[in-house]
Write a protein that holds these residues in place. Structure first.
Motif, PDB file in Angstrom:
ATOM      1  N   LEU A 412       0.838  -1.204   0.000  1.00 28.24           N
ATOM      2  CA  LEU A 412       0.000   0.000   0.000  1.00 28.24           C
ATOM      3  C   LEU A 412       0.870   1.249   0.000  1.00 28.24           C
ATOM      4  O   LEU A 412       0.601   2.215  -0.721  1.00 28.24           O
ATOM      5  CB  LEU A 412      -0.915  -0.015   1.234  1.00 28.24           C
ATOM      6  N   GLU A 413       1.932   1.238   0.786  1.00 28.10           N
ATOM      7  CA  GLU A 413       2.804   2.409   0.889  1.00 28.10           C
ATOM      8  C   GLU A 413       3.499   2.691  -0.444  1.00 28.10           C
ATOM      9  O   GLU A 413       3.634   3.855  -0.853  1.00 28.10           O
ATOM     10  CB  GLU A 413       3.845   2.182   1.990  1.00 28.10           C
ATOM     11  N   GLU A 420       1.276   9.888  -5.260  1.00 28.81           N
ATOM     12  CA  GLU A 420       1.552  11.234  -4.771  1.00 28.81           C
ATOM     13  C   GLU A 420       2.687  11.916  -5.528  1.00 28.81           C
ATOM     14  O   GLU A 420       2.823  13.131  -5.460  1.00 28.81           O
ATOM     15  CB  GLU A 420       1.889  11.176  -3.271  1.00 28.81           C
ATOM     16  N   ASP A 421       3.496  11.145  -6.240  1.00 32.00           N
ATOM     17  CA  ASP A 421       4.599  11.720  -7.017  1.00 32.00           C
ATOM     18  C   ASP A 421       4.095  12.033  -8.423  1.00 32.00           C
ATOM     19  O   ASP A 421       4.076  11.174  -9.298  1.00 32.00           O
ATOM     20  CB  ASP A 421       5.774  10.741  -7.071  1.00 32.00           C
ATOM     21  N   GLN A 437      -4.794   2.700  -9.861  1.00 30.60           N
ATOM     22  CA  GLN A 437      -6.050   3.145  -9.252  1.00 30.60           C
ATOM     23  C   GLN A 437      -6.839   1.963  -8.706  1.00 30.60           C
ATOM     24  O   GLN A 437      -7.432   2.036  -7.623  1.00 30.60           O
ATOM     25  CB  GLN A 437      -6.891   3.922 -10.276  1.00 30.60           C
ATOM     26  N   VAL A 438      -6.847   0.864  -9.450  1.00 29.67           N
ATOM     27  CA  VAL A 438      -7.576  -0.331  -9.011  1.00 29.67           C
ATOM     28  C   VAL A 438      -6.949  -0.891  -7.730  1.00 29.67           C
ATOM     29  O   VAL A 438      -7.637  -1.129  -6.730  1.00 29.67           O
ATOM     30  CB  VAL A 438      -7.577  -1.408 -10.115  1.00 29.67           C
ATOM     31  N   ARG A 439      -5.628  -1.093  -7.769  1.00 24.82           N
ATOM     32  CA  ARG A 439      -4.930  -1.689  -6.621  1.00 24.82           C
ATOM     33  C   ARG A 439      -5.062  -0.824  -5.376  1.00 24.82           C
ATOM     34  O   ARG A 439      -5.392  -1.310  -4.290  1.00 24.82           O
ATOM     35  CB  ARG A 439      -3.427  -1.848  -6.923  1.00 24.82           C
ATOM     36  N   LYS A 443      -6.775  -1.639  -1.725  1.00 24.29           N
ATOM     37  CA  LYS A 443      -5.932  -1.691  -0.534  1.00 24.29           C
ATOM     38  C   LYS A 443      -6.399  -0.709   0.535  1.00 24.29           C
ATOM     39  O   LYS A 443      -6.325  -1.009   1.739  1.00 24.29           O
ATOM     40  CB  LYS A 443      -4.476  -1.404  -0.910  1.00 24.29           C
ATOM     41  N   LYS A 444      -6.881   0.451   0.114  1.00 21.24           N
ATOM     42  CA  LYS A 444      -7.374   1.426   1.084  1.00 21.24           C
ATOM     43  C   LYS A 444      -8.599   0.896   1.819  1.00 21.24           C
ATOM     44  O   LYS A 444      -8.753   1.100   3.022  1.00 21.24           O
ATOM     45  CB  LYS A 444      -7.728   2.742   0.378  1.00 21.24           C
ATOM     46  N   ILE A 445      -9.472   0.186   1.097  1.00 27.10           N
ATOM     47  CA  ILE A 445     -10.655  -0.405   1.737  1.00 27.10           C
ATOM     48  C   ILE A 445     -10.228  -1.488   2.726  1.00 27.10           C
ATOM     49  O   ILE A 445     -10.748  -1.569   3.848  1.00 27.10           O
ATOM     50  CB  ILE A 445     -11.613  -0.966   0.667  1.00 27.10           C
ATOM     51  N   LEU A 446      -9.266  -2.319   2.324  1.00 24.09           N
ATOM     52  CA  LEU A 446      -8.788  -3.382   3.216  1.00 24.09           C
ATOM     53  C   LEU A 446      -8.044  -2.799   4.418  1.00 24.09           C
ATOM     54  O   LEU A 446      -8.164  -3.306   5.537  1.00 24.09           O
ATOM     55  CB  LEU A 446      -7.878  -4.334   2.436  1.00 24.09           C
ATOM     56  N   GLN A 447      -7.279  -1.730   4.185  1.00 28.29           N
ATOM     57  CA  GLN A 447      -6.600  -1.065   5.300  1.00 28.29           C
ATOM     58  C   GLN A 447      -7.619  -0.504   6.295  1.00 28.29           C
ATOM     59  O   GLN A 447      -7.452  -0.625   7.509  1.00 28.29           O
ATOM     60  CB  GLN A 447      -5.709   0.062   4.781  1.00 28.29           C
TER      61      GLN A 447
END
Length: 463
Positions: A412-413, A420-421, A437-439, A443-447
């Protein structure tokens, strides 16, 4: 507001109509009596992707933007080969229900004098279609591992090959006066499958209550409607009437805005798989992430303390399979706000986290035949309800989300830094950007799921 649909101005106005295929299509629309409001125009400029429709003037909520007569819809019933396809209806039956339409499209697409040529010529070689099925396997695995797209594409490719070999090719050989395997190849068939995935429409069944018991209506191509791009926050809706299909404004649309339709409540992985694009993850309110049902069992086994615990879990899982709550293939789906498969997940957590004696009573009294309250289950598995679940439930969800996050190629990081870059992001090709965008959205939902269940991750086992 009452409909204000008018015949379009078929000649180009300044730079609004600049390419010949589009001009021929607009003239064809006039010929088939497709009406379009004078307040809109088609263009490749100022749209989110490819062709799109933009407002020249303000449009009011409820205003009709265009209307398509049913005889202008392209399907097996309106094709030149409709009689042959109808006669062979039983022979052409398949799981997807797409074969008759695909055969009609192959015939019409390769026939220069076809009535549909001005419409189909808008896609001269289908190279604009960039579904993952056209990516190399190596590229899919690198960019989309863990998203579910790779598995969906492999299933598609296997089914397309089998469908073409077992159904389409024998049919064409028996009708060699209309189809030629040298011309109507597997590659063309594959491209047309992607075309139908990306641009077709399916009319809703009249009786919504009986939809689960009926075969869905077959897909059809809807000229003009398929020119509109998709966003989850769309501003128009396609209405179906007996004589025509109408695109109607859902809200006021200002001059200069793009006219957007919706393809449904689609997560980004579904959009990429079926349509060849993805929305920015933060803008797609319908984005979701899957946790495979088998992963929840894996998490439970991982958290178990003894071999006896593992044997009991297997027994519990078998009961859940008998209840048709879980299976070897299937997933629990999480949106940005809640679990969308709340009944299945709630029941799974409840049974997997039962103590041995409680489970034995549950089995003997067959209490599982009495379902829990649906509203309570939905609330419990919403973002608001997740922190209040029993510690064992939270721990199981936390672990399953972690196992799922480990399936992705990048962390995720790492994906966050890419997004962001802006300089690095601008150098990525379109496939890499869409896959990112998909990944990242998943990952944000799982986080978030882990954050909401974290307090139970280190708690001692309880029911």
């Amino acid at each position: 507001m009452a409909s204000d649909a008018k015949r379009p101005k078929w000649e180009a106005e300044s730079a609004e109509v600049v390419d010949e295929p589009l001009q021929r299509f607009l003239q064809w629309c006039h010929k088939v009596e497709l009406t379009i409001s004078s307040k809109v125009y088609l263009s490749k400029e100022g749209t989110v992707a490819k062709y799109g429709m933009l407002a020249k003037q303000d449009i009011e909520e409820g205003e009709q933007i265009f209307s398509i007569p049913r005889n202008a819809l392209l399907n097996q019933q309106t094709s030149k080969v409709k009689d042959v396809l109808e006669e062979s209806k039983t022979t052409l039956e398949n799981t997807s229900g797409w074969v008759p339409l695909l055969l009609a499209l192959m015939y019409e697409y390769t026939r220069p004098q076809s009535h549909w040529t001005p419409y189909l010529s808008l896609w001269p070689d289908f190279k604009a279609l960039d579904h993952p099925m056209f990516w190399s396997k190596e590229e899919r695995d690198k960019l989309l591992k863990g998203t579910g797209v790779c598995e969906a594409v492999e299933t598609d490719l296997t089914n397309i090959q089998k469908e073409y070999t077992d159904i389409v090719l024998p049919f064409m050989l028996s009708h060699s006066d209309l189809w030629d395997p040298e011309k109507h190849t597997l590659d063309l068939y594959k491209s047309l499958v992607a075309f139908v995935m990306a641009y077709s429409f399916q009319e809703p069944l009249e009786d919504e209550e009986e939809e689960d018991d009926k075969d869905p209506n077959p897909p059809m191509m809807v000229p003009m409607a398929d020119m509109l791009n998709h966003v989850s926050n769309h501003n128009t809706n396609l209405e179906y009437t007996r004589d025509c299909l109408r695109m109607v404004a859902l809200r006021d649309i200002h001059a200069g805005e793009e006219i957007f339709n919706t393809y449904g409540e689609m997560a980004n992985w579904q959009l990429l798989h079926m349509y060849g694009f993805a929305e920015p993850h933060q803008e797609n309110s319908n984005d979701s992430a899957d946790i495979q049902m088998s992963v929840v069992l894996k998490a439970a086994l991982q958290l178990s303390q003894t071999e006896e615990d593992q044997r009991l879990l297997t027994e519990k899982w078998n009961l859940l399979c008998d209840m048709e709550m879980v299976g070897d293939v299937g997933a629990f789906i999480f949106s940005k706000k809640c679990c969308l498969t709340d009944t299945e997940l709630y029941t799974t957590l409840k049974i997997l986290c039962m103590e041995k004696d409680e489970f034995k009573v549950f089995q003997e009294e067959r209490e599982w035949e009495e379902a829990d309250d649906e509203d309570e289950m939905a609330q419990a598995l919403s973002n608001e309800g997740l922190p209040g679940l029993a510690p064992a439930w939270r721990r199981l969800l936390y672990t399953a989300a972690g196992i799922t996050l480990d399936h992705y190629e990048e962390s995720l990081e790492a994906d966050r830094k890419l997004l962001e870059d802006q300089e690095v992001l601008a150098k990525l090709d379109s496939r890499s950007r869409m896959a990112l965008q998909v990944r990242y959205g998943q990952k944000k939902i799982l986080q978030r799921l882990q954050q909401l269940t974290q307090s139970g991750a280190s708690t001692s086992k309880t029911s």
